[in-house]
Scaffold this motif. Structure first.
Motif, PDB file in Angstrom:
ATOM      1  N   ASN A 143      -4.054 -12.274   3.363  1.00  0.00           N
ATOM      2  CA  ASN A 143      -2.812 -11.893   4.072  1.00  0.00           C
ATOM      3  C   ASN A 143      -1.851 -11.099   3.187  1.00  0.00           C
ATOM      4  OD1 ASN A 143      -3.589 -13.219   6.495  1.00  0.00           O
ATOM      5  ND2 ASN A 143      -2.937 -15.182   5.624  1.00  0.00           N
ATOM      6  N   SER A 144      -2.391 -10.099   2.503  1.00  0.00           N
ATOM      7  CA  SER A 144      -1.554  -9.216   1.684  1.00  0.00           C
ATOM      8  C   SER A 144      -2.123  -7.809   1.722  1.00  0.00           C
ATOM      9  CB  SER A 144      -1.503  -9.707   0.236  1.00  0.00           C
ATOM     10  OG  SER A 144      -0.789  -8.784  -0.574  1.00  0.00           O
ATOM     11  N   ASN A 145      -1.234  -6.823   1.753  1.00  0.00           N
ATOM     12  CA  ASN A 145      -1.643  -5.422   1.673  1.00  0.00           C
ATOM     13  C   ASN A 145      -1.210  -4.788   0.359  1.00  0.00           C
ATOM     14  OD1 ASN A 145      -2.924  -5.044   4.289  1.00  0.00           O
ATOM     15  ND2 ASN A 145      -0.889  -5.339   5.177  1.00  0.00           N
ATOM     16  N   ASN A 146      -0.816  -5.624  -0.592  1.00  0.00           N
ATOM     17  CA  ASN A 146      -0.422  -5.143  -1.911  1.00  0.00           C
ATOM     18  C   ASN A 146      -1.676  -4.917  -2.757  1.00  0.00           C
ATOM     19  OD1 ASN A 146       0.337  -5.036  -4.671  1.00  0.00           O
ATOM     20  ND2 ASN A 146       2.259  -6.078  -4.218  1.00  0.00           N
ATOM     21  N   PRO A 147      -1.971  -3.671  -3.159  1.00  0.00           N
ATOM     22  CA  PRO A 147      -3.199  -3.395  -3.912  1.00  0.00           C
ATOM     23  C   PRO A 147      -3.332  -4.203  -5.207  1.00  0.00           C
ATOM     24  CG  PRO A 147      -2.202  -1.356  -3.147  1.00  0.00           C
ATOM     25  CD  PRO A 147      -1.207  -2.441  -2.868  1.00  0.00           C
ATOM     26  N   VAL A 148      -2.214  -4.495  -5.854  1.00  0.00           N
ATOM     27  CA  VAL A 148      -2.260  -5.281  -7.096  1.00  0.00           C
ATOM     28  C   VAL A 148      -2.668  -6.717  -6.800  1.00  0.00           C
ATOM     29  CG1 VAL A 148      -0.910  -6.150  -9.053  1.00  0.00           C
ATOM     30  CG2 VAL A 148      -0.554  -3.812  -8.222  1.00  0.00           C
ATOM     31  N   VAL A 149      -2.074  -7.302  -5.762  1.00  0.00           N
ATOM     32  CA  VAL A 149      -2.426  -8.671  -5.355  1.00  0.00           C
ATOM     33  C   VAL A 149      -3.886  -8.729  -4.921  1.00  0.00           C
ATOM     34  CG1 VAL A 149      -1.981 -10.506  -3.672  1.00  0.00           C
ATOM     35  CG2 VAL A 149      -0.069  -9.250  -4.692  1.00  0.00           C
ATOM     36  N   ILE A 150      -4.313  -7.758  -4.136  1.00  0.00           N
ATOM     37  CA  ILE A 150      -5.695  -7.704  -3.650  1.00  0.00           C
ATOM     38  C   ILE A 150      -6.672  -7.628  -4.819  1.00  0.00           C
ATOM     39  CG2 ILE A 150      -7.365  -6.342  -2.335  1.00  0.00           C
ATOM     40  CD1 ILE A 150      -4.970  -5.420  -0.580  1.00  0.00           C
ATOM     41  N   THR A 151      -6.319  -6.848  -5.825  1.00  0.00           N
ATOM     42  CA  THR A 151      -7.205  -6.634  -6.968  1.00  0.00           C
ATOM     43  C   THR A 151      -7.302  -7.853  -7.873  1.00  0.00           C
ATOM     44  OG1 THR A 151      -6.768  -4.247  -6.986  1.00  0.00           O
ATOM     45  CG2 THR A 151      -7.594  -5.220  -9.030  1.00  0.00           C
ATOM     46  N   PHE A 152      -6.183  -8.526  -8.104  1.00  0.00           N
ATOM     47  CA  PHE A 152      -6.152  -9.516  -9.185  1.00  0.00           C
ATOM     48  C   PHE A 152      -6.035 -10.976  -8.746  1.00  0.00           C
ATOM     49  CE2 PHE A 152      -4.623  -5.579 -11.261  1.00  0.00           C
ATOM     50  CZ  PHE A 152      -5.601  -5.481 -12.252  1.00  0.00           C
ATOM     51  N   HIS A 153      -5.889 -11.262  -7.439  1.00  0.00           N
ATOM     52  CA  HIS A 153      -5.674 -12.656  -7.044  1.00  0.00           C
ATOM     53  C   HIS A 153      -6.835 -13.567  -7.441  1.00  0.00           C
ATOM     54  CE1 HIS A 153      -8.227 -11.523  -3.589  1.00  0.00           C
ATOM     55  NE2 HIS A 153      -8.443 -12.814  -3.447  1.00  0.00           N
ATOM     56  N   TRP A 161      -9.051 -13.000  -9.896  1.00  0.00           N
ATOM     57  CA  TRP A 161      -9.114 -13.098 -11.360  1.00  0.00           C
ATOM     58  C   TRP A 161      -8.120 -14.136 -11.866  1.00  0.00           C
ATOM     59  CZ3 TRP A 161     -13.012 -11.120 -13.993  1.00  0.00           C
ATOM     60  CH2 TRP A 161     -13.712 -10.035 -13.460  1.00  0.00           C
ATOM     61  N   GLU A 162      -6.938 -14.145 -11.276  1.00  0.00           N
ATOM     62  CA  GLU A 162      -5.938 -15.142 -11.660  1.00  0.00           C
ATOM     63  C   GLU A 162      -6.469 -16.557 -11.408  1.00  0.00           C
ATOM     64  OE1 GLU A 162      -1.386 -16.558 -10.414  1.00  0.00           O
ATOM     65  OE2 GLU A 162      -2.369 -14.901  -9.362  1.00  0.00           O
TER      66      GLU A 162
END
Length: 273
Positions: A230-240, A242-243
Motif C-alpha cells: 500500500n505505497s507508491n513511494n519508489p524508495v519504500v517499494i525498493t527497500f521495505h 531489505w529493512e
C-alpha cells in the motif's frame, strides 16, 4: 551495455503498448502505481548500467577459463537462448524461495495491478542481490559475456508482453511459451497460484519441474504480495523488504539462525511493522 541499448531501442514499442492498453483498458491502471513503476524502471536501468560497467572486466577475466571456444552461429545463438532461459527459470524460482533474493524481487510483485507498466516495476538492488551470478555458467562454458547479456536483454524484453490482463489464452502457443495467462498466475497470491509459473520465455521448464499451474477462469487472480505494501513511494517499494530482512537477521540468535533468515523462505515485511 547491450542490455540497456536493446531495452532503450525497444522503449518506443513498450510505450505504445502501455499507451494503447491505458486508453482502451483504463480500469486496469492506477496513475500513481504506473508513475511508481516508471520511476522504478529508471532507477533499475541506471544501477544495472553501472553494475555492468563495474562487473564486465570480471566477466571477461572469468571467460579466459572457459571450457570451450564458442563462435556465434544460428545454432550457438539458439543454444545460448535455451541455456539462459533455463538458468532464468532457476533464478526466478530461487528469488521466490530465498529471502535474500526475494528482497530484490518483491519489488516486481508488490503492485496490486497487472498491466504492461507492471513489467517496468523492477529493483535497483538486483546487482547487489546477485542476479548476475546465475549467468556465470554460460560464461564458463564459453559464451562471450556480451553475447550472454544480449540474450538476457532479449529474454527480459519478451517478458514485457506477458504483463497484461487484456489477452486471454493463445492456443497451442500456451503449451510451449510463457504467456499472459501463465504469468497472471505467477503474479497472483491466491492459494494454489502462489510460487508457480517461473518461466521467462519457455513454459516447458515449469512443466518439467512441477511448478506449472494453469489459470482457472473461475478463480480470478488477486495480485500483489502477502501483506500488501500500500505505497507508491519508489524508495519504500525498493527497500521495505531489505529493512525487514536486516532487522530479522539482527534479531536472530546465532549464525545458523541468521543464515536461515537470509537464505530461507521469505517472510512478509508488512505484518512485522
Amino acid at each position: 551495455m547491450s542490455i540497456e541499448i536493446i531495452l532503450l531501442a525497444l522503449s518506443p514499442v513498450f510505450i505504445i503498448f502501455v499507451s494503447y492498453e491505458f486508453i482502451k483498458y483504463r480500469r486496469y491502471y492506477d496513475i500513481k502505481d504506473s508513475l511508481a513503476n516508471t520511476a522504478l524502471a529508471l532507477m533499475h536501468q541506471g544501477c544495472d548500467a553501472i553494475a555492468l560497467i563495474v562487473l564486465m572486466p570480471f566477466f571477461y577475466w572469468l571467460h579466459q577459463y572457459r571450457l570451450f571456444d564458442i563462435e556465434l552461429s544460428v545454432l550457438t545463438i539458439f543454444g545460448a537462448f535455451l541455456l539462459q532461459d533455463f538458468l532464468y527459470y532457476w533464478f526466478h524460482k530461487a528469488s521466490h524461495h530465498i529471502h535474500w533474493l526475494w528482497a530484490a524481487h518483491v519489488v516486481h510483485h508488490s503492485s496490486t495491478k497487472m498491466n504492461f507498466s507492471t513489467a517496468f516495476r523492477q529493483s535497483l538492488m538486483y546487482p547487489l542481490a546477485g542476479m548476475w551470478l546465475f549467468w556465470l555458467p554460460m560464461i564458463l562454458i564459453g559464451f562471450d559475456p556480451l553475447s550472454v547479456f544480449t540474450v538476457v536483454a532479449l529474454n527480459l524484453a519478451y517478458q514485457f508482453f506477458v504483463h497484461t490482463q487484456t489477452v486471454s489464452t493463445l492456443g497451442w502457443f500456451e503449451k510451449v511459451f510463457n504467456t499472459p495467462s501463465h504469468h497472471r498466475v505467477h503474479h497472483a497470491i491466491n492459494p494454489g497460484y502462489l510460487d508457480k509459473n517461473f518461466a521467462g520465455v519457455l513454459i516447458i521448464w515449469d512443466k518439467l519441474f512441477g511448478t506449472f499451474v494453469e489459470e482457472d477462469k473461475s478463480k480470478p487472480c488477486k495480485y500483489g504480495i502477502i501483506g500488501q505494501l500500500n505505497s507508491n513511494n519508489p524508495v519504500v517499494i525498493t527497500f521495505h523488504q531489505w529493512e525487514h530482512l536486516l532487522k530479522s537477521v539482527y534479531k536472530a540468535s546465532g549464525i545458523k539462525a541468521k543464515c536461515r533468515v537470509l537464505f530461507g523462505y521469505p517472510t512478509s515485511s508488512i505484518k512485522y511493522k
